[in-house]
Motif scaffolding. Structure first.
Motif, PDB file in Angstrom:
ATOM      1  N   ASN A  14       0.793  -1.206   0.000  1.00 18.96           N
ATOM      2  CA  ASN A  14       0.000   0.000   0.000  1.00 18.96           C
ATOM      3  C   ASN A  14       0.835   1.271   0.000  1.00 18.96           C
ATOM      4  OD1 ASN A  14      -2.385  -1.299  -0.170  1.00 18.96           O
ATOM      5  ND2 ASN A  14      -2.747  -1.319   2.024  1.00 18.96           N
ATOM      6  N   SER A  54      -0.365   9.313 -14.301  1.00 16.81           N
ATOM      7  CA  SER A  54      -1.052   9.063 -13.030  1.00 16.81           C
ATOM      8  C   SER A  54      -0.848   7.619 -12.590  1.00 16.81           C
ATOM      9  CB  SER A  54      -2.545   9.334 -13.188  1.00 16.81           C
ATOM     10  OG  SER A  54      -3.108   8.370 -14.053  1.00 16.81           O
ATOM     11  N   ASP A  55      -1.176   7.383 -11.336  1.00 21.51           N
ATOM     12  CA  ASP A  55      -1.080   6.028 -10.804  1.00 21.51           C
ATOM     13  C   ASP A  55      -2.060   5.094 -11.511  1.00 21.51           C
ATOM     14  OD1 ASP A  55       0.923   6.601  -9.114  1.00 21.51           O
ATOM     15  OD2 ASP A  55      -0.305   6.746  -7.310  1.00 21.51           O
ATOM     16  N   ILE A  56      -3.184   5.649 -11.886  1.00 21.30           N
ATOM     17  CA  ILE A  56      -4.181   4.821 -12.558  1.00 21.30           C
ATOM     18  C   ILE A  56      -3.633   4.298 -13.881  1.00 21.30           C
ATOM     19  CG2 ILE A  56      -6.402   4.905 -13.753  1.00 21.30           C
ATOM     20  CD1 ILE A  56      -7.403   6.696 -11.494  1.00 21.30           C
ATOM     21  N   GLU A  57      -3.004   5.187 -14.632  1.00 22.06           N
ATOM     22  CA  GLU A  57      -2.377   4.738 -15.881  1.00 22.06           C
ATOM     23  C   GLU A  57      -1.300   3.711 -15.594  1.00 22.06           C
ATOM     24  OE1 GLU A  57      -1.539   7.717 -19.145  1.00 22.06           O
ATOM     25  OE2 GLU A  57      -1.909   9.039 -17.456  1.00 22.06           O
ATOM     26  N   VAL A  61      -1.152   1.491 -13.191  1.00 26.36           N
ATOM     27  CA  VAL A  61      -1.743   0.182 -12.931  1.00 26.36           C
ATOM     28  C   VAL A  61      -2.201  -0.465 -14.232  1.00 26.36           C
ATOM     29  CG1 VAL A  61      -3.570  -1.058 -11.732  1.00 26.36           C
ATOM     30  CG2 VAL A  61      -2.475   0.892 -10.643  1.00 26.36           C
ATOM     31  N   ARG A  62      -2.810   0.338 -15.092  1.00 26.60           N
ATOM     32  CA  ARG A  62      -3.299  -0.214 -16.346  1.00 26.60           C
ATOM     33  C   ARG A  62      -2.150  -0.701 -17.209  1.00 26.60           C
ATOM     34  NH1 ARG A  62      -8.904   1.957 -17.568  1.00 26.60           N
ATOM     35  NH2 ARG A  62      -8.519   0.939 -19.535  1.00 26.60           N
ATOM     36  N   PRO A  88      -5.986 -11.645 -11.420  1.00 25.68           N
ATOM     37  CA  PRO A  88      -7.292 -11.159 -11.787  1.00 25.68           C
ATOM     38  C   PRO A  88      -8.160 -11.056 -10.540  1.00 25.68           C
ATOM     39  CG  PRO A  88      -6.840 -13.347 -12.724  1.00 25.68           C
ATOM     40  CD  PRO A  88      -5.859 -13.076 -11.635  1.00 25.68           C
ATOM     41  N   LEU A 131      -8.194 -11.114  -6.260  1.00 27.58           N
ATOM     42  CA  LEU A 131      -7.304 -10.903  -5.119  1.00 27.58           C
ATOM     43  C   LEU A 131      -7.983 -11.371  -3.864  1.00 27.58           C
ATOM     44  CD1 LEU A 131      -8.034  -7.687  -6.412  1.00 27.58           C
ATOM     45  CD2 LEU A 131      -5.584  -7.925  -6.383  1.00 27.58           C
ATOM     46  N   GLU A 135     -10.151 -11.550  -1.255  1.00 30.80           N
ATOM     47  CA  GLU A 135     -11.337 -10.764  -0.941  1.00 30.80           C
ATOM     48  C   GLU A 135     -11.846 -11.130   0.429  1.00 30.80           C
ATOM     49  OE1 GLU A 135     -15.426  -9.466  -3.228  1.00 30.80           O
ATOM     50  OE2 GLU A 135     -13.861 -10.584  -4.198  1.00 30.80           O
ATOM     51  N   LEU A 141     -12.497   8.191 -14.337  1.00 26.64           N
ATOM     52  CA  LEU A 141     -11.149   8.151 -13.773  1.00 26.64           C
ATOM     53  C   LEU A 141     -10.437   6.884 -14.225  1.00 26.64           C
ATOM     54  CD1 LEU A 141     -11.626   9.396 -10.113  1.00 26.64           C
ATOM     55  CD2 LEU A 141     -10.099  10.378 -11.819  1.00 26.64           C
ATOM     56  N   LEU A 142     -11.179   5.797 -14.220  1.00 31.86           N
ATOM     57  CA  LEU A 142     -10.569   4.518 -14.579  1.00 31.86           C
ATOM     58  C   LEU A 142     -10.314   4.429 -16.076  1.00 31.86           C
ATOM     59  CD1 LEU A 142     -12.778   2.257 -12.318  1.00 31.86           C
ATOM     60  CD2 LEU A 142     -10.400   2.894 -11.945  1.00 31.86           C
ATOM     61  N   ALA A 143     -11.104   5.149 -16.840  1.00 33.40           N
ATOM     62  CA  ALA A 143     -10.976   5.053 -18.293  1.00 33.40           C
ATOM     63  C   ALA A 143     -10.142   6.189 -18.867  1.00 33.40           C
ATOM     64  CB  ALA A 143     -12.359   5.061 -18.928  1.00 33.40           C
ATOM     65  N   ASN A 173      -8.107   9.933 -18.672  1.00 34.58           N
ATOM     66  CA  ASN A 173      -6.841  10.209 -18.025  1.00 34.58           C
ATOM     67  C   ASN A 173      -6.924  11.288 -16.969  1.00 34.58           C
ATOM     68  OD1 ASN A 173      -5.453   8.260 -19.350  1.00 34.58           O
ATOM     69  ND2 ASN A 173      -4.738   9.586 -20.973  1.00 34.58           N
ATOM     70  N   HIS A 205     -13.143  12.947  -6.727  1.00 29.44           N
ATOM     71  CA  HIS A 205     -12.105  11.925  -6.704  1.00 29.44           C
ATOM     72  C   HIS A 205     -11.722  11.614  -5.253  1.00 29.44           C
ATOM     73  CE1 HIS A 205      -7.930  10.539  -8.385  1.00 29.44           C
ATOM     74  NE2 HIS A 205      -8.477   9.644  -7.607  1.00 29.44           N
ATOM     75  N   ASP A 209      -4.758   5.736  -5.333  1.00 32.07           N
ATOM     76  CA  ASP A 209      -5.379   5.429  -6.620  1.00 32.07           C
ATOM     77  C   ASP A 209      -5.152   3.974  -6.994  1.00 32.07           C
ATOM     78  OD1 ASP A 209      -6.427   7.874  -6.952  1.00 32.07           O
ATOM     79  OD2 ASP A 209      -4.902   8.625  -8.313  1.00 32.07           O
ATOM     80  N   ILE A 210      -3.996   3.471  -6.602  1.00 30.99           N
ATOM     81  CA  ILE A 210      -3.689   2.086  -6.930  1.00 30.99           C
ATOM     82  C   ILE A 210      -4.698   1.143  -6.281  1.00 30.99           C
ATOM     83  CG2 ILE A 210      -2.021   0.240  -6.542  1.00 30.99           C
ATOM     84  CD1 ILE A 210       0.183   2.297  -7.030  1.00 30.99           C
ATOM     85  N   GLU A 211      -4.964   1.376  -5.020  1.00 35.61           N
ATOM     86  CA  GLU A 211      -5.978   0.566  -4.339  1.00 35.61           C
ATOM     87  C   GLU A 211      -7.327   0.732  -5.016  1.00 35.61           C
ATOM     88  OE1 GLU A 211      -6.001   0.263   0.159  1.00 35.61           O
ATOM     89  OE2 GLU A 211      -4.679   1.976  -0.157  1.00 35.61           O
ATOM     90  N   LEU A 212      -7.584   1.939  -5.448  1.00 34.63           N
ATOM     91  CA  LEU A 212      -8.860   2.229  -6.099  1.00 34.63           C
ATOM     92  C   LEU A 212      -9.025   1.369  -7.345  1.00 34.63           C
ATOM     93  CD1 LEU A 212     -11.339   4.126  -6.012  1.00 34.63           C
ATOM     94  CD2 LEU A 212     -10.103   5.626  -7.561  1.00 34.63           C
ATOM     95  N   VAL A 213      -8.000   1.313  -8.158  1.00 37.39           N
ATOM     96  CA  VAL A 213      -8.062   0.519  -9.384  1.00 37.39           C
ATOM     97  C   VAL A 213      -8.246  -0.952  -9.053  1.00 37.39           C
ATOM     98  CG1 VAL A 213      -6.846  -0.169 -11.474  1.00 37.39           C
ATOM     99  CG2 VAL A 213      -6.617   2.156 -10.619  1.00 37.39           C
ATOM    100  N   ARG A 214      -7.548  -1.421  -8.054  1.00 41.05           N
ATOM    101  CA  ARG A 214      -7.653  -2.833  -7.696  1.00 41.05           C
ATOM    102  C   ARG A 214      -9.046  -3.158  -7.184  1.00 41.05           C
ATOM    103  NH1 ARG A 214      -2.076  -5.190  -6.623  1.00 41.05           N
ATOM    104  NH2 ARG A 214      -3.323  -6.918  -5.913  1.00 41.05           N
ATOM    105  N   LEU A 232     -11.269  -3.382 -10.076  1.00 41.12           N
ATOM    106  CA  LEU A 232     -10.999  -4.650 -10.752  1.00 41.12           C
ATOM    107  C   LEU A 232     -11.760  -5.773 -10.067  1.00 41.12           C
ATOM    108  CD1 LEU A 232      -9.243  -4.377 -13.109  1.00 41.12           C
ATOM    109  CD2 LEU A 232      -7.257  -4.619 -11.646  1.00 41.12           C
ATOM    110  N   ARG A 233     -11.667  -5.801  -8.747  1.00 41.73           N
ATOM    111  CA  ARG A 233     -12.335  -6.832  -7.975  1.00 41.73           C
ATOM    112  C   ARG A 233     -13.826  -6.806  -8.212  1.00 41.73           C
ATOM    113  NH1 ARG A 233      -9.269  -5.814  -3.424  1.00 41.73           N
ATOM    114  NH2 ARG A 233     -10.843  -4.518  -2.483  1.00 41.73           N
ATOM    115  N   LEU A 241     -14.149  -2.124 -13.574  1.00 44.03           N
ATOM    116  CA  LEU A 241     -13.155  -2.051 -14.641  1.00 44.03           C
ATOM    117  C   LEU A 241     -13.001  -3.476 -15.169  1.00 44.03           C
ATOM    118  CD1 LEU A 241     -11.019  -0.410 -16.167  1.00 44.03           C
ATOM    119  CD2 LEU A 241      -9.431  -0.945 -14.342  1.00 44.03           C
TER     120      LEU A 241
END
Lengths: 217, 217
Positions: A164, A195-198, A200-201, A212, A214, A216, B160-162, B164, B184, B196-201, B204-205, B209
């Motif tokens: 984290n 950004s961090d989002i990019e 991760v992608r 895929p 994690l 949960e 945000l996820l899609a 930039n 945000h 943001d990283i946690e957010l993306v994950r 994903l879960r 996304l």
DNA sequence: TGCAATGTCGTGAAATTTTCCCGGTGCCGG
DNA sequence: CCGGCACCGGGAAAATTTCACGACATTGCA
């Protein structure tokens, strides 16, 4: 003389599909099946098949790691990766780990059969779509992370995607949080993301972040 | 009287597996196959099968959307989702879209057959592992995003996820960048993530996304 | 109808983080 | 021996995140 095959996939119904397709082919015989990487390794050692058909995303040790271990045990092992992932990054990883072929599940059955034959004949088999992906990634030159990043930077990236906070990473790496922050910034710079989002992608695309699902709850 | 089935999965070898398993069952007949959501919808309208077995992750319109459309066309349509995703989030989405069952590909073939029978009999079929996941997510109460977020917040999250930058989102939403930044921040707060990283994950879960592969090059 | 609750949008200012530039170390290859 | 590079972090400016607050519209309900 018929070739023996070990099937590895965590979805039993999918293995059913492989088997059905391969059975129609004279000269091929499925002699064993595994549903995860560890089992695949054990079975390989005991049944010594001529060819392994391996999925990538599996519970426990993944396909890439299984490929690595099997090749370590038998340098001549013939392994064909057969997966849903259409990313060049996965293919590169698999081949580097020692796979002799990479075919996506979207391919028609003939492509799989063809690849099986090619690998058995000692050739390297890459399905056309991945060939194309690889070509594209060469042209566009997406920076494949693992190459452009130094070992330390890559390590930090992994931790950023998994752990984290900056502090936690600093802790595990025995460096100051400041350094981690600097690295974090430098990584985004090197990979050309804003950004961090990019980030991760990008990691997702390149298979650095494989999982895929994690943990949960 | 035999029940007719439409198979939907973008991996032909996997369809082969379904078919092989189902053929062994008396009273079932696979009468059509589709490899994406749009084709599934078209075929459903023309062949009117008793049951649809549908994968979720497919190119173009995904499985959930396909389920929605088919149910819109025929309120009585019986659709069984059969997918690799073991997340409660996906299951919830699928069921809400109108699926009558949700079975993961890790399940043994018997489970699939059983679910097919149940759905044909008018029952709702959920595979045990997902049942368990759902129970867990109830207990731990992971905030399922779509619920805790207001429509606007959810919209911003999607963008945000899609997209930039904050600016681009402000543009498309016709609000000030400042507001987007506020949202945000608020979203991360509501979802209980720190970065943001946690957010993306998390996204994903929960299947917000979905895209495993993205536009590369 | 009144009114509380909630969603939405925005401002401003403090707190924090990110970013950039810098110096220093150690290691390798020419 | 020197130049390059990975690596570690300090300092300060710049940007962002966060928090507190106000305003407005809509909704639901007493």
């Amino acid at each position: 003389m018929t070739a023996t095959i070990l099937l590895v996939d965590d979805h039993s119904v999918v293995r059913e599909g492989y088997r059905s397709v391969l059975q129609k082919q004279p000269g091929l015989r499925v002699i064993a099946e595994a549903s995860d990487g560890a089992e695949a390794y054990r079975l390989f050692k005991s049944v010594a098949p001529d060819l392994v058909i391996m999925d990538l995303s599996m519970p426990g040790i993944g396909g890439v790691e299984a490929v690595r271990r099997i090749r370590q045990w038998d340098k001549a092992a013939k392994i064909l990766v057969f997966t849903m992932h259409e990313n060049a990054g996965f293919a590169v990883q698999a081949i580097r780990a020692g796979a002799r072929g990479y075919v996506t599940k979207t391919s028609p059955p003939e492509t799989l059969v063809r690849a099986v034959m090619d690998v058995l004949a000692g050739k390297i088999a890459i399905s056309p779509d991945i060939d194309h992906e690889l070509a594209l990634s060469r042209i566009s030159g997406e920076d494949s992370a693992a190459d452009v990043l130094t070992p330390r930077e890559f390590e930090v990236l992994r931790l950023l995607l998994a752990e984290n906070t900056t502090e936690e990473i600093a802790e595990t790496l025995h460096v100051s949080p400041k350094t981690v922050a600097n690295l974090h910034s430098l990584i985004k710079d090197k990979l050309g993301v804003g950004s961090d989002i990019e980030l991760v992608r990008l990691a997702l695309r390149q298979g650095i972040l494989t999982e895929p699902d994690l943990g949960e709850a």
